[in-house]
Write a protein that holds these residues in place. Structure first.
Motif, PDB file in Angstrom:
ATOM      1  N   ASP A 158       0.825  -1.220   0.000  1.00  0.00           N
ATOM      2  CA  ASP A 158       0.000   0.000   0.000  1.00  0.00           C
ATOM      3  C   ASP A 158       0.859   1.270   0.000  1.00  0.00           C
ATOM      4  OD1 ASP A 158      -2.023  -1.770   0.245  1.00  0.00           O
ATOM      5  OD2 ASP A 158      -2.440  -1.363   2.375  1.00  0.00           O
ATOM      6  N   ALA A 159       2.143   1.111   0.339  1.00  0.00           N
ATOM      7  CA  ALA A 159       3.006   2.296   0.420  1.00  0.00           C
ATOM      8  C   ALA A 159       3.623   2.661  -0.926  1.00  0.00           C
ATOM      9  CB  ALA A 159       4.125   2.056   1.436  1.00  0.00           C
ATOM     10  N   ALA A 160       3.492   1.750  -1.914  1.00  0.00           N
ATOM     11  CA  ALA A 160       4.093   2.046  -3.229  1.00  0.00           C
ATOM     12  C   ALA A 160       3.450   3.323  -3.761  1.00  0.00           C
ATOM     13  CB  ALA A 160       3.851   0.886  -4.183  1.00  0.00           C
ATOM     14  N   GLY A 161       4.235   4.203  -4.293  1.00  0.00           N
ATOM     15  CA  GLY A 161       3.680   5.441  -4.845  1.00  0.00           C
ATOM     16  C   GLY A 161       3.671   6.595  -3.852  1.00  0.00           C
ATOM     17  N   LEU A 162       3.935   6.313  -2.569  1.00  0.00           N
ATOM     18  CA  LEU A 162       3.957   7.430  -1.605  1.00  0.00           C
ATOM     19  C   LEU A 162       5.267   8.213  -1.665  1.00  0.00           C
ATOM     20  CD1 LEU A 162       2.205   5.933   1.574  1.00  0.00           C
ATOM     21  CD2 LEU A 162       1.354   7.709   0.032  1.00  0.00           C
ATOM     22  N   ILE A 163       6.312   7.580  -2.224  1.00  0.00           N
ATOM     23  CA  ILE A 163       7.595   8.287  -2.366  1.00  0.00           C
ATOM     24  C   ILE A 163       7.738   8.713  -3.820  1.00  0.00           C
ATOM     25  CG2 ILE A 163      10.125   8.087  -2.142  1.00  0.00           C
ATOM     26  CD1 ILE A 163       8.916   7.568   0.524  1.00  0.00           C
ATOM     27  N   GLU A 164       8.041   9.985  -4.025  1.00  0.00           N
ATOM     28  CA  GLU A 164       8.188  10.486  -5.396  1.00  0.00           C
ATOM     29  C   GLU A 164       9.552  11.177  -5.549  1.00  0.00           C
ATOM     30  OE1 GLU A 164       5.390  13.069  -8.363  1.00  0.00           O
ATOM     31  OE2 GLU A 164       6.069  14.051  -6.548  1.00  0.00           O
ATOM     32  N   ARG A 165      10.229  10.813  -6.624  1.00  0.00           N
ATOM     33  CA  ARG A 165      11.534  11.441  -6.894  1.00  0.00           C
ATOM     34  C   ARG A 165      11.280  12.784  -7.582  1.00  0.00           C
ATOM     35  NH1 ARG A 165      15.369   6.147  -7.885  1.00  0.00           N
ATOM     36  NH2 ARG A 165      14.157   4.852  -6.495  1.00  0.00           N
ATOM     37  N   SER A 166      10.789  13.717  -6.804  1.00  0.00           N
ATOM     38  CA  SER A 166      10.231  14.956  -7.359  1.00  0.00           C
ATOM     39  C   SER A 166      11.238  16.068  -7.567  1.00  0.00           C
ATOM     40  CB  SER A 166       9.176  15.479  -6.372  1.00  0.00           C
ATOM     41  OG  SER A 166       9.790  15.678  -5.105  1.00  0.00           O
ATOM     42  N   GLY A 167      12.385  15.983  -6.859  1.00  0.00           N
ATOM     43  CA  GLY A 167      13.265  17.148  -6.744  1.00  0.00           C
ATOM     44  C   GLY A 167      12.814  18.007  -5.561  1.00  0.00           C
ATOM     45  N   GLN A 168      13.725  18.837  -5.071  1.00  0.00           N
ATOM     46  CA  GLN A 168      13.399  19.779  -3.983  1.00  0.00           C
ATOM     47  C   GLN A 168      13.981  21.144  -4.342  1.00  0.00           C
ATOM     48  OE1 GLN A 168      15.224  18.194  -0.457  1.00  0.00           O
ATOM     49  NE2 GLN A 168      13.857  16.416  -0.354  1.00  0.00           N
ATOM     50  N   LEU A 169      13.224  22.167  -3.963  1.00  0.00           N
ATOM     51  CA  LEU A 169      13.639  23.537  -4.248  1.00  0.00           C
ATOM     52  C   LEU A 169      14.031  24.235  -2.941  1.00  0.00           C
ATOM     53  CD1 LEU A 169      13.705  25.923  -6.296  1.00  0.00           C
ATOM     54  CD2 LEU A 169      11.264  26.231  -5.856  1.00  0.00           C
ATOM     55  N   TYR A 170      15.158  24.956  -2.968  1.00  0.00           N
ATOM     56  CA  TYR A 170      15.601  25.756  -1.816  1.00  0.00           C
ATOM     57  C   TYR A 170      15.600  27.214  -2.256  1.00  0.00           C
ATOM     58  CZ  TYR A 170      16.917  21.533   0.605  1.00  0.00           C
ATOM     59  OH  TYR A 170      16.853  20.316   1.235  1.00  0.00           O
ATOM     60  N   VAL A 171      14.993  28.076  -1.460  1.00  0.00           N
ATOM     61  CA  VAL A 171      14.940  29.491  -1.856  1.00  0.00           C
ATOM     62  C   VAL A 171      15.385  30.392  -0.703  1.00  0.00           C
ATOM     63  CG1 VAL A 171      13.136  29.224  -3.605  1.00  0.00           C
ATOM     64  CG2 VAL A 171      12.464  29.585  -1.232  1.00  0.00           C
ATOM     65  N   SER A 172      15.952  31.539  -1.089  1.00  0.00           N
ATOM     66  CA  SER A 172      16.415  32.500  -0.085  1.00  0.00           C
ATOM     67  C   SER A 172      16.036  33.904  -0.532  1.00  0.00           C
ATOM     68  CB  SER A 172      17.936  32.395   0.062  1.00  0.00           C
ATOM     69  OG  SER A 172      18.440  33.499   0.778  1.00  0.00           O
ATOM     70  N   GLU A 173      15.773  34.756   0.455  1.00  0.00           N
ATOM     71  CA  GLU A 173      15.449  36.154   0.133  1.00  0.00           C
ATOM     72  C   GLU A 173      16.730  36.960  -0.086  1.00  0.00           C
ATOM     73  OE1 GLU A 173      12.286  37.838   2.530  1.00  0.00           O
ATOM     74  OE2 GLU A 173      11.449  35.834   2.882  1.00  0.00           O
ATOM     75  N   LYS A 174      17.877  36.279   0.092  1.00  0.00           N
ATOM     76  CA  LYS A 174      19.166  36.974  -0.100  1.00  0.00           C
ATOM     77  C   LYS A 174      19.817  36.507  -1.406  1.00  0.00           C
ATOM     78  CE  LYS A 174      19.890  36.538   4.833  1.00  0.00           C
ATOM     79  NZ  LYS A 174      20.419  35.574   5.765  1.00  0.00           N
ATOM     80  N   ALA A 175      20.489  37.417  -2.059  1.00  0.00           N
ATOM     81  CA  ALA A 175      21.246  37.022  -3.261  1.00  0.00           C
ATOM     82  C   ALA A 175      22.326  36.040  -2.815  1.00  0.00           C
ATOM     83  CB  ALA A 175      21.879  38.253  -3.887  1.00  0.00           C
ATOM     84  N   GLY A 176      22.423  34.912  -3.472  1.00  0.00           N
ATOM     85  CA  GLY A 176      23.466  33.927  -3.139  1.00  0.00           C
ATOM     86  C   GLY A 176      23.186  33.133  -1.874  1.00  0.00           C
ATOM     87  N   GLY A 177      22.021  33.341  -1.252  1.00  0.00           N
ATOM     88  CA  GLY A 177      21.758  32.679   0.042  1.00  0.00           C
ATOM     89  C   GLY A 177      21.309  31.230  -0.067  1.00  0.00           C
ATOM     90  N   ALA A 178      20.734  30.848  -1.190  1.00  0.00           N
ATOM     91  CA  ALA A 178      20.062  29.544  -1.260  1.00  0.00           C
ATOM     92  C   ALA A 178      21.014  28.361  -1.115  1.00  0.00           C
ATOM     93  CB  ALA A 178      19.291  29.428  -2.579  1.00  0.00           C
ATOM     94  N   GLN A 179      22.242  28.526  -1.614  1.00  0.00           N
ATOM     95  CA  GLN A 179      23.149  27.374  -1.580  1.00  0.00           C
ATOM     96  C   GLN A 179      23.914  27.259  -0.260  1.00  0.00           C
ATOM     97  OE1 GLN A 179      25.250  26.062  -5.074  1.00  0.00           O
ATOM     98  NE2 GLN A 179      24.327  27.684  -6.273  1.00  0.00           N
ATOM     99  N   GLY A 180      23.699  28.218   0.640  1.00  0.00           N
ATOM    100  CA  GLY A 180      24.332  28.126   1.948  1.00  0.00           C
ATOM    101  C   GLY A 180      25.798  28.523   1.903  1.00  0.00           C
ATOM    102  N   SER A 181      26.524  28.118   2.949  1.00  0.00           N
ATOM    103  CA  SER A 181      27.915  28.563   3.103  1.00  0.00           C
ATOM    104  C   SER A 181      28.822  27.874   2.084  1.00  0.00           C
ATOM    105  CB  SER A 181      28.386  28.216   4.512  1.00  0.00           C
ATOM    106  OG  SER A 181      28.453  26.796   4.625  1.00  0.00           O
ATOM    107  N   PRO A 182      30.027  28.419   1.889  1.00  0.00           N
ATOM    108  CA  PRO A 182      30.984  27.751   0.996  1.00  0.00           C
ATOM    109  C   PRO A 182      31.227  26.297   1.423  1.00  0.00           C
ATOM    110  CG  PRO A 182      31.772  29.941   1.551  1.00  0.00           C
ATOM    111  CD  PRO A 182      30.545  29.714   2.372  1.00  0.00           C
ATOM    112  N   LEU A 183      31.236  26.040   2.737  1.00  0.00           N
ATOM    113  CA  LEU A 183      31.479  24.662   3.198  1.00  0.00           C
ATOM    114  C   LEU A 183      30.323  23.740   2.793  1.00  0.00           C
ATOM    115  CD1 LEU A 183      33.325  22.738   4.762  1.00  0.00           C
ATOM    116  CD2 LEU A 183      32.114  23.371   6.856  1.00  0.00           C
ATOM    117  N   ALA A 184      29.103  24.254   2.885  1.00  0.00           N
ATOM    118  CA  ALA A 184      27.942  23.447   2.470  1.00  0.00           C
ATOM    119  C   ALA A 184      28.066  23.084   0.992  1.00  0.00           C
ATOM    120  CB  ALA A 184      26.650  24.222   2.721  1.00  0.00           C
ATOM    121  N   ARG A 185      28.547  24.027   0.194  1.00  0.00           N
ATOM    122  CA  ARG A 185      28.723  23.742  -1.246  1.00  0.00           C
ATOM    123  C   ARG A 185      29.787  22.676  -1.460  1.00  0.00           C
ATOM    124  NH1 ARG A 185      27.677  29.520  -4.104  1.00  0.00           N
ATOM    125  NH2 ARG A 185      26.447  30.349  -2.424  1.00  0.00           N
TER     126      ARG A 185
END
Ligand SMILES: Cc1cc2nc3c(=O)[nH]c(=O)nc-3n(C[C@H](O)[C@H](O)[C@H](O)COP(=O)(O)OP(=O)(O)OC[C@H]3O[C@@H](n4cnc5c(N)ncnc54)[C@H](O)[C@@H]3O)c2cc1C
Length: 413
Positions: A129-156
């Protein structure tokens, strides 16, 4: 000869996954939970399934950000004054783990654990019954700051080292992907290989149902003690009654530390409370999960509506929820999706099982031959749960687990 038997304490995503994988290895399983299946943290999370989750919360700079977060009543982190004394050692330990070197080590262990999430879910859910509950949809990250969405240089660096595919997005790209978003976001990041769960509670329930069809039993009750002979646990105590056991798995989420302490192992797993609101008929329809990087919450389209989940509150186990934190999510929903309708909103609070180095505990108990630990997935348990279950079953069966479990050792604290 009858099959060997394992008692799993905790029927959240980790416990039910462990039960299902143990069955695949030939064990009979009993799940014990004080609540109905999947009513802990696994009930109300944001449902992000993230093989690319390789950036820990123990990043350099976290200590510097703490005072600002704590002083801002609308900030992403709160500590109740009543819990301060209990939480301070945990926060200091987290800060100690926030050097670049320690965070990189954590990141590598996260990759090892999280990268197999889809395969593990496929193995558990195909034809159920759980088949189909997981979707390989992609995820979006957004920031109100220029360059903020990808996080720190270390996170990259962490994402790059782990081979996580990332697409940087402009303001226009963001609006192309999710037109319902307000035009306030200046930078974005798409993680195309991450995904979502459309209903986390239904997922846990369906895995448990399938385990029951395969012979597992579920016992309702709170485990409040153990009977041991000093080397092995012979029984668990449920409501004053002794129940004999052969082997035991502690997968009790944020409450796991209370149980391990009774077996002589102190593990600093703390309840890190999160909140969600789920909006039925929201009138806006984002297609994929959107994380607001600055405010630190996730907005996830689910079968039952639009869910906003996040915030970290250290309040201890027993403090009542502070619903102002959930109300904050309503305010954020309006800022993020200008057309959102908030007529039918439900609120929820639950405890993430969090450890100060950002990694879970997985492996045999130090003092008892027939006890195993699997808990502490903090913000990533829906991602890690099925993989934790797989390796746990290998360990219980006496096989070499598919990954190096040294970073998850219960004796590392
Ligand atoms: C707001 C929020 C958003 C989140 N978003 C995400 C996300 O998007 N992606 C992601 O991967 N993760 C996310 N998480 C984290 C994820 O939900 C958890 O890591 C995961 O659910 C933990 O699963 P678990 O099985 O270890 O614990 P739980 O689901 O809490 O289950 C533990 C179970 O043990 C039982 N129990 C405890 N003590 C006893 C006892 N003594 N006797 C019997 N039973 C006992 C409890 O009743 C409970 O049912 C989020 C968490 C929160 C709070």
């Amino acid at each position: 000869m009858s099959s060997p038997h394992v008692t799993v304490i905790g029927a959240g995503i980790v416990g039910v996954s462990a039960a299902a994988w143990l069955q695949k290895s030939g064990f009979c399983v009993t799940l014990v939970d004080s609540e109905p299946v999947g009513h802990g943290a696994s009930f109300g999370n944001a449902g992000n399934v993230s093989p690319g989750a390789v950036v820990p919360y123990t990043l350099p700079g976290v200590l510097r950000s703490l005072p600002g977060w704590l002083l801002d009543p609308e900030g992403p982190l709160a500590v109740r004054p009543s819990a301060l004394f209990e939480v301070l050692p945990w926060l200091f330990a987290a800060a100690k783990n926030s050097t670049a070197e320690a965070a990189l080590k954590t990141s590598r262990a996260m990759k090892a654990l999280h990268s197999g999430t889809y395969e593990a879910y496929d193995a558990l859910t195909l034809g159920t019954d759980a088949a189909g509950l997981i979707e390989r949809s992609g995820q979006l990250y957004v920031s109100e700051k220029a360059g903020g969405a990808q996080g720190s240089p270390l996170a990259r660096v962490m994402r790059e080292e782990a081979g996580v595919r990332v697409t940087a997005l402009t303001e226009l790209d963001i609006r192309d992907i999710e037109p319902a978003l307000a035009p306030i976001f200046r930078s974005g990041m798409l993680l195309p290989d991450n995904g979502r769960c459309k209903n986390p509670h239904a997922l846990v329930q369906a895995i448990a149902d399938e385990a029951m069809r395969n012979g597992a039993t579920i016992q309702r009750g709170t485990v409040d003690g153990f009977e041991t002979n000093g080397k092995c646990v012979n029984g668990i105590v449920i409501g004053g009654k002794l129940v004999p056991v052969e082997q035991v798995v502690i997968a009790a989420g944020a409450a796991s530390g209370k149980l391990t302490a009774k077996l002589g192992t102190r593990i600093p797993v703390t309840p890190e409370r999160g909140y969600h609101i789920t909006i039925e008929d929201p009138g806006v329809a984002p297609r994929i999960p959107v994380s607001h990087v600055d405010a630190k919450f996730v907005c996830s389209p689910m079968n039952m509506g639009l869910r906003l989940a996040g915030t970290a509150e250290f309040a201890g186990f027993d403090a009542p929820p502070n619903w102002k934190r959930a109300a904050l999510l309503e305010k954020q929903a309006q800022r993020m999706f200008p057309g959102v309708k908030l007529n039918k909103v439900t609120r929820w609070a639950g405890n993430r099982p969090s450890l100060p180095d950002g990694l879970p505990v997985l492996g045999p108990a130090p003092n008892y031959d027939n006890v195993f630990f699997a808990f502490g997935n903090s913000h990533f348990g829906i991602t890690a749960g099925p993989v934790m279950g797989k390796y746990l079953a290998e360990i219980v069966a006496g096989r070499k687990p598919g990954i190096d479990i040294a970073p998850f050792s219960p004796t590392r604290f």
